[in-house]
Each structure stands twice: as C-alpha cells, then as structure tokens.
Design a protein around this motif. Structure first.
Motif, PDB file in Angstrom:
ATOM      1  N   ASP A  79       0.190   4.127   1.422  1.00  0.00           N
ATOM      2  CA  ASP A  79      -0.071   5.079   2.508  1.00  0.00           C
ATOM      3  C   ASP A  79       0.623   4.651   3.800  1.00  0.00           C
ATOM      4  O   ASP A  79       0.169   4.962   4.891  1.00  0.00           O
TER       5      ASP A  79
ATOM      6  N   LYS B 248      -8.404   6.356   7.453  1.00  0.00           N
ATOM      7  CA  LYS B 248      -9.395   6.735   6.435  1.00  0.00           C
ATOM      8  C   LYS B 248     -10.815   6.861   7.007  1.00  0.00           C
ATOM      9  O   LYS B 248     -11.784   6.977   6.267  1.00  0.00           O
TER      10      LYS B 248
ATOM     11  N   HIS C  20      -0.516   3.382   8.965  1.00  0.00           N
ATOM     12  CA  HIS C  20      -0.921   3.942   7.672  1.00  0.00           C
ATOM     13  C   HIS C  20      -1.959   5.031   7.887  1.00  0.00           C
ATOM     14  O   HIS C  20      -2.356   5.313   9.021  1.00  0.00           O
ATOM     15  N   GLU C  21      -2.404   5.659   6.789  1.00  0.00           N
ATOM     16  CA  GLU C  21      -3.371   6.745   6.878  1.00  0.00           C
ATOM     17  C   GLU C  21      -4.669   6.270   7.520  1.00  0.00           C
ATOM     18  O   GLU C  21      -5.150   5.162   7.224  1.00  0.00           O
TER      19      GLU C  21
ATOM     20  N   ASP D   5       0.836  -1.196   0.000  1.00  0.00           N
ATOM     21  CA  ASP D   5       0.000   0.000   0.000  1.00  0.00           C
ATOM     22  C   ASP D   5       0.877   1.256   0.000  1.00  0.00           C
ATOM     23  O   ASP D   5       1.963   1.270   0.583  1.00  0.00           O
TER      24      ASP D   5
HETATM   25 MG    MG Z   1      -4.392   2.244   4.291  1.00  0.00          MG
END
Ligand code: MG
Ligand code: GDD
Length: 401
Positions: free
Chosen positions: A172, A317, A314-315, A170
C-alpha cells in the motif's frame, strides 16, 4: 549506493545492533571499487545486483487499491524474485483474480517471473498441515488471516525458490521510488553483514501527514514507533543496567533477513511481528538465558538500521487499526521473559494513559509461531508439485535464481 558504516554498535549478547546509518548516495556511480573510507562505504552496483538476485521480495496484500499494487511492483528491482501473498476478498468481487491479471501483465511486459498465492488456498494449507506446521492453521484447516501469517508463507516460498535472503515490502505504498530504495537498502545492508545471520530494518526519513488546514507535515516518527522504540530500549536497559537509545526501528514493516536467520526465529502473529524480532533475538541470543545454538553465538547477529532518503506514504487505515497495532507491539515487550515487573507496570500505565486500553484490561499475549527451520524440508517436498500452479506468467517454470 553509498552509505555510512556503523561507527557505534551496541551488543546484547551475540546480537549486534548498529546505530542508524544514512544513505549518502542512492547511486554511487560506475566501477566496482568499494572505496573503503573511515565512515563511509560504497556498495558497488555489481555487488548490489548480486545480492538483489539472491533476495526474494515478499509483498503481502489484502484488498489494496490496484494502483498502489501496480506502483509497488514497478519499484522492485528487476533482479529480485517477487512473491505476492494475497489475503484479498474473493467475494463479491474476486480481487485475487484482478491481482493475478495485474501481476501477470506486469511480469509479461517486464520479462520477469513471480509467484502469487492466496493465503487461504486449500492446497497450500494441506502442505503446511502435512509438514507439521499446524499452528498456522485455523479451525477451518486454512492458513490463518493476518499479515504476519502471509509473511511466514512468503518465507516458505522464498526458500523453495532458493533465495538466500527475504525482504518484505507492503503493497500500500504510494511511492514506487521508495520501494526501489528500500530494496536497494536491503541489498546494501545484507552486503555489509559479517555473519550469515543478519537483518536490515528501514527507518523512514519522514512520514508525511496532511494537516486539517491542508498542509503537509513531514513527521519524523509515528506515535506507535516512538513508543515501541522507547520500551524496547527500556527492555534492553533494564537487563543490562545501561540506558540505551539504539533501537529506532521497532516497527519496521520494511525489513529483510538472511534466510539463515529467518529460519531460526519464531514469528509473532499480528502487527507485533517486527518488535518481536528484537525480543526473541534478545531472549535467544542475549546471553541471559541458555541457548543451544553455538554456531549463531559464535558468528553473531547483525542488525542494521538504515535510514531511507524517500519519505514513506501509505494508505491510512484509521485510528482503531493504529491502536490495535500499538497494543500488539507493546504486548511483545510486555510478555517477553526479559520484561520485569517494573517495566510491565510502566507499559500498562502508558497503555491506559494513552487510551490504548481501558483500566483493568489485560494486554493479550501474542500468538507466537515456532521457527520455520525444522518444517522447511518437508514443506518443500510436499508443495513442490503445486507451486508451479502459482508461477506468473502462468506455466512459467522458475529458473534458478
Ligand atoms: Mg500500510
Ligand atoms: N497477505 C496478507 N494477509 N497481507 C495483509 C494482511 C493479511 O491478512 N493484512 C494486511 N496485509 C498487507 C496490507 O495489504 C499491506 O500491504 C501490509 O500487509 C501492511 O498492512 P497495513 O494494514 O497497511 O499495515 P500498516 O501500514 O498499518 O502497518 C505497516 O507498517 C507498520 C510500521 O509502521 C505494517 O508493515 C506493520 O507490520 C508495521 O509495523
């Protein structure tokens, strides 16, 4: 790299699911001896390097902060060919152009080559259509949006680059060091495989989460993974009669497959793509339903689950995104031919109780794309001319892996 070797394996027909393996050393020193031990295996650097050079890394990206994308790129081992499949917005700002700049600069200064394609590129859609893989196209005749759709494109392109394996990372991810480790884990797992049909799935050691009082908690599993693991294990046990806890990587976004396996698996749309690997392996090779692939049955399928040392961050969301993902993951189990009425009822009850769906709502069946194998040759032929347009740095011709 030094890691545990599987001491315990559960078999579901031809599918061998190995228990989670831990990494003992990220770097196990020079020399090429494998030093077999009873429970530990050293994968020499030279072997890792060889497998890395055969493993194309596919990075799906949609509107991620550039800093993250840059960091992710820096973590991909030098030998792995990189394929970026972008579905980023072109308007009001052309994010693709910015991604292309970043990627070109990176490839230029690191002396490597890559491919970057926008998922909605009309030429790409034309080749997909002419090759007959029309399920992937939407009403506008372009490749559908979605991460899984990007992954499918990544497999098509990886095959064109003659990669023998394909791994997904991924875009992010906050820690380039974890990206690097995941790629090493792919190579190590693929090197352990005793069959051309193998899959490596990463289990994160920890997933750090910030608390409201500004502390960081190192969580072991996310809620989605915990639930999907539980129901996938139940799917196995309701068919075998033996309870199991072997599956711990149901939602492993970070995973790699041999190309031979990638070609023959159907792929689910949406975020059910990873648990669907398990349900389709069980359906096709679980020895419960007939199959017409004696070669695969004979060689078997290795599924490695390897625990990383780096934490995963990670980000964020948002909750709605996580809820959609949870339902899409459950849907792959709920709609599996191997899922009996009792388990369906359990899944439905859990989804309602945990607020993933409302009472009376249906769990939608996932869209499933057919295996890529039968379409690959004609796609490669049809797209060969256009692929060069997407080499980065521009104009660079892909040298043999
Ligand atoms: Mg992600
Ligand atoms: N090409 C392309 N097309 N990429 C996309 C698209 C798309 O339509 N949508 C999302 N991506 C990219 C994102 O930019 C990111 O790099 C990656 O796909 C994963 O998307 P996220 O939106 O960050 O998903 P997530 O972090 O919630 O879920 C990830 O981890 C799960 C396990 O916890 C995914 O890898 C899931 O598939 C996985 O199950």
């Amino acid at each position: 790299m030094r890691l545990e070797i599987p001491r315990y394996t559960e078999r579901f027909g031809a599918v061998r699911i190995h228990e989670v393996l831990k990494v003992l050393e990220l770097d196990s020193g020079p020399g090429d001896e494998e030093m077999p031990g009873l429970a530990v295996k050293r994968i020499p650097e030279a072997l890792l390097a060889e497998v890395e050079s055969q493993t194309a890394i596919v990075i799906p990206i949609r509107n991620e902060p550039l800093h993250l994308f840059e960091g992710v790129l820096s973590g991909i081992p030098h030998r792995c060919p990189i394929i970026v499949i972008s579905n980023s917005d072109r308007d009001p700002v052309d994010r693709l152009e910015v991604e292309e700049d970043t990627f070109s600069q990176y490839c230029y200064f690191t002396q490597r080559k890559g491919v970057l394609i926008h998922q909605r590129d009309p030429e790409l859609a034309k080749a997909i259509s002419a090759a007959g893989y029309t399920d992937l196209l939407d009403e506008d005749g372009l490749v559908r949006k979605g991460k899984a759709e990007g992954m499918i494109l990544g497999i098509f392109i990886a095959r064109m680059l003659q990669a023998q394996h394909v791994g997904f990372i991924d875009s992010d991810n906050y820690f380039p060091g974890s990206v690097w480790e995941y790629c090493r884990i792919y190579a190590a797992g693929l090197a352990l495989a005793r069959t051309p049909y193998a899959m490596v799935r990463v289990l994160w050691r920890f997933k750090p989460k910030a608390t409201s009082d500004e502390r960081i908690v190192f969580k072991r599993y996310g809620r989605v993974s915990e639930r999907t693991n539980r129901f996938l294990n139940r799917l196995m046990s309701t068919n075998t009669g033996f309870e199991s806890e072997i599956i711990r990587t149901a939602n492993a976004g970070e995973h790699a497959l041999t190309m031979r396996l990638a070609e023959l698996l159907p792929i689910s749309a949406g975020f059910g793509v990873e648990p669907f690997h398990f349900t389709s392996l069980f359906k096709r090779f679980g020895a419960l339903l007939p199959t017409n692939m004696p070669e695969v049955i004979d060689k078997g399928i290795d599924v490695f689950q390897i625990e990383s040392r780096n934490p995963h961050m990670h980000e964020n969301k948002g909750d709605a995104h996580v809820r959609d993902m949870a339902v899409e993951a459950l849907a792959t189990i709920f709609h599996s031919e191997l899922c009996g009425p009792e388990l369906r009822h359990e899944i439905m009850a859990t989804a309602v109780q945990e607020g993933l769906i409302q009472e009376g709502d249906a769990i939608q069946a996932p869209r499933v794309y057919p295996p890529l194998g039968p379409f690959l040759d004609s796609f490669m032929e049809l797209y060969a001319g256009d692929l060069e347009r997407h080499y980065v740095p521009a104009g660079g011709v892909w040298q043999s892996l």
